[in-house]
Motif scaffolding. Structure first.
Motif, short mmCIF file in Angstrom:
data_model
loop_
_atom_site.label_atom_id
_atom_site.label_comp_id
_atom_site.label_asym_id
_atom_site.label_seq_id
_atom_site.Cartn_x
_atom_site.Cartn_y
_atom_site.Cartn_z
N PRO A 137 44.41 63.57 21.78
CA PRO A 137 45.06 64.80 22.25
C PRO A 137 46.28 65.20 21.45
N ILE A 138 46.98 64.23 20.86
CA ILE A 138 48.21 64.53 20.12
C ILE A 138 47.98 64.56 18.60
N LEU A 139 46.75 64.30 18.15
CA LEU A 139 46.45 64.32 16.72
C LEU A 139 44.95 64.47 16.53
N VAL A 140 44.52 65.63 16.05
CA VAL A 140 43.10 65.94 15.90
C VAL A 140 42.80 66.23 14.44
N ALA A 141 41.95 65.40 13.81
CA ALA A 141 41.53 65.65 12.43
C ALA A 141 40.58 66.83 12.39
N ASN A 142 40.80 67.74 11.47
CA ASN A 142 40.01 68.97 11.37
C ASN A 142 38.82 68.78 10.45
N GLN A 147 35.40 70.29 3.59
CA GLN A 147 35.64 68.86 3.59
C GLN A 147 36.54 68.48 4.76
N PRO A 148 36.39 67.27 5.29
CA PRO A 148 37.22 66.88 6.43
C PRO A 148 38.64 66.55 6.01
N GLN A 149 39.55 66.76 6.91
CA GLN A 149 40.92 66.35 6.73
C GLN A 149 41.02 64.84 7.00
N THR A 150 41.79 64.12 6.20
CA THR A 150 41.96 62.68 6.41
C THR A 150 43.45 62.33 6.43
N ILE A 329 44.84 72.57 10.35
CA ILE A 329 45.14 71.59 11.39
C ILE A 329 44.55 72.07 12.72
N SER A 330 43.97 71.14 13.48
CA SER A 330 43.46 71.45 14.80
C SER A 330 44.41 70.95 15.87
#
Length: 442
Positions: A137-142, A147-150, A329-330
């Motif tokens: 809930p406090i950090l969501v990888a987009n 390409q995915p965020q890492t 960012i999500s």
């Protein structure tokens, strides 16, 4: 990354006995994920349009764990992007999903690689590296573009107590969807960054129908955030249920937040204390599911003192000798729509979504949904103007091939129509088309 490679050396040098090697290797997985992505953004009332097409290849090696009281493992990842179409004038220098050349056009190819070392003890697991993709809930990888965020850093997850999952760690950097380099974390509008995002929390499954959540996060010199969540599913009949999802965020200023470079622009809206984080956000969602269809209705309320806050990558335009857009960012609210965010001070957003699974009418693998968001009571940036409003309609269609030689091949079509209403933000139509396929070697 020195700690990650130290753990990797320990894995290779000490952990791999003949027996342990069997688990490390025999339990390994090797896959190649491919994604073909077309993106079109049509700004109706100002701003440049964006139209691009690109291809991505992502190779993942996920090892097993060595045997013993403490098991060790290693995950490796390599990504390559190829720009297929979309020249100058249709490729923004920022907020794109491909890096940019000095003349404003897109890089033709780009690549990056990463590694994460891991260790397992009993029912706990620790990871340290630069391929982390947290979904908290406090950090969501987009993963909503090519390409995915890492993320870079360390995480520990423990399930030692039945029905309780505890998570904590420190994130030190992030690689965006259009970058080959990691940078620090920041907030929208700031020009400085931080390499220290601390978090901890957990989820308690009280029973099969009820889950309670609490998380705490701190982005040094920017903000501290507390999250409370409740998810309850009430079975009604064999094929129907009623789900309640409650979410609460309390965010406050930390350290140098508000000073030059550390200021938060409150998503372009009002701030009681300009440049400082000061926000409370509630969200409620109720979903009724009957067979293959579901109807969700909800509301989010953002407090009047400032906009909702979530971390973002630092601005790295020209930081590495080329423009590497870091957007994407999500955050853990339904307001995170296809186009808009609906997260400014005072904004009260009503939303709904209807979803249908076509497997019930003979088309397994085909799903569709349509949603609507309406944000009202947005406080004007100067705090004196009339309250503003905005709205968005999103549609989505997903299809996954179920059988045959193309089994696992997936297609997703997303379209969002955003209307800025009285906010002065440009009306926009955005279309995203994905073709995904993953080939498993092991």
């Amino acid at each position: 990354m020195s700690a990650a490679w130290a753990l990797t050396s320990l894995t290779v040098g000490l952990g791999l006995t003949t027996t342990a090697r069997a688990d490390f290797i025999d339990d390994s997985k090797l896959s190649l994920g491919t994604r073909n992505f077309f993106f079109n953004s049509d700004n109706h009332s100002g701003g440049a349009d964006q139209k691009e097409w690109a291809q991505s290849f992502k190779l993942d090696y996920i090892s097993g764990f060595t045997e013993g009281t403490v098991g060790f493992g290693l995950d490796l990842q390599g990504m390559v992007g190829v720009h297929l179409d979309g020249g100058k004038g249709y490729h923004p220098a920022v907020n794109s999903f491909t890096p940019s050349k000095g003349d404003g056009s897109a890089e033709s190819t780009w690549a990056s690689a990463g590694a994460t070392a891991k260790a397992r003890f009993s029912k706990s697991e620790i990871r340290y590296g630069n391929t982390l993709t947290p979904n908290l809930p406090i950090l969501v990888a987009n993963d909503g573009r090519l390409q995915p965020q890492t993320f870079d850093g360390g995480m520990i997850t423990s399930k030692e107590i039945d029905n309780l999952t505890l998570t904590g760690g420190q994130i030190e950097g992030v690689k965006g969807r259009a970058s080959t380099n990691s940078t620090g974390l920041s907030v929208t509008g700031a020009t400085r960054d931080s390499n220290k995002f601390l978090f901890s929390g957990g989820e308690w499954k009280v029973n099969k129908d009820l889950t309670l959540q609490y998380y705490y996060a701190n982005l040094e010199n920017f903000y501290s955030q507390n999250f409370l969540g409740l998810v309850h599913v009430l079975p009604i009949t064999n094929d129907s249920s009623f789900k309640t999802d409650l979410r609460y965020f309390k965010s406050t200023s930390d350290g140098r937040n508000g000073e030059t470079g550390y200021a938060f622009n409150n998503n372009g809206g009002y701030a009681k204390n300009p440049g400082k984080v000061d926000n409370t956000t509630w969200s409620t969602m109720f979903t009724y599911t009957l067979g293959n269809q579901s109807l969700m209705l909800g509301r989010t309320e953002v407090s009047n003192d400032g906009g909702f806050v979530w971390n973002s990558e630092a601005n790295v335009v020209n930081k590495y000798g080329k423009n590497e857009s870091q957007g994407g960012i999500s955050f853990y609210l339904f307001n995170d729509a296809t186009v808009g965010s609906f997260a400014r001070a005072g904004e009260n957003t009503n939303f709904g979504q209807y979803s249908y699974n076509f497997s019930g009418v003979g088309f397994p693998g085909l799903k569709a949904s349509i949603s609507y968001l309406r944000g009202e009571d947005i406080k004007a940036a100067d705090g004196r103007g009339s309250d503003q409003h905005e709205s968005e309609i999103d549609t989505r269609i997903d299809y996954l091939v179920q059988t045959g030689p193309l089994k696992g091949f997936g297609t997703t079509l997303r379209h969002g129509t955003y209307q800025g209403g009285s906010t002065g933000i440009a009306d926009q139509d955005q279309t995203r088309l994905f073709f995904n396929y993953t080939y498993n070697f092991l």
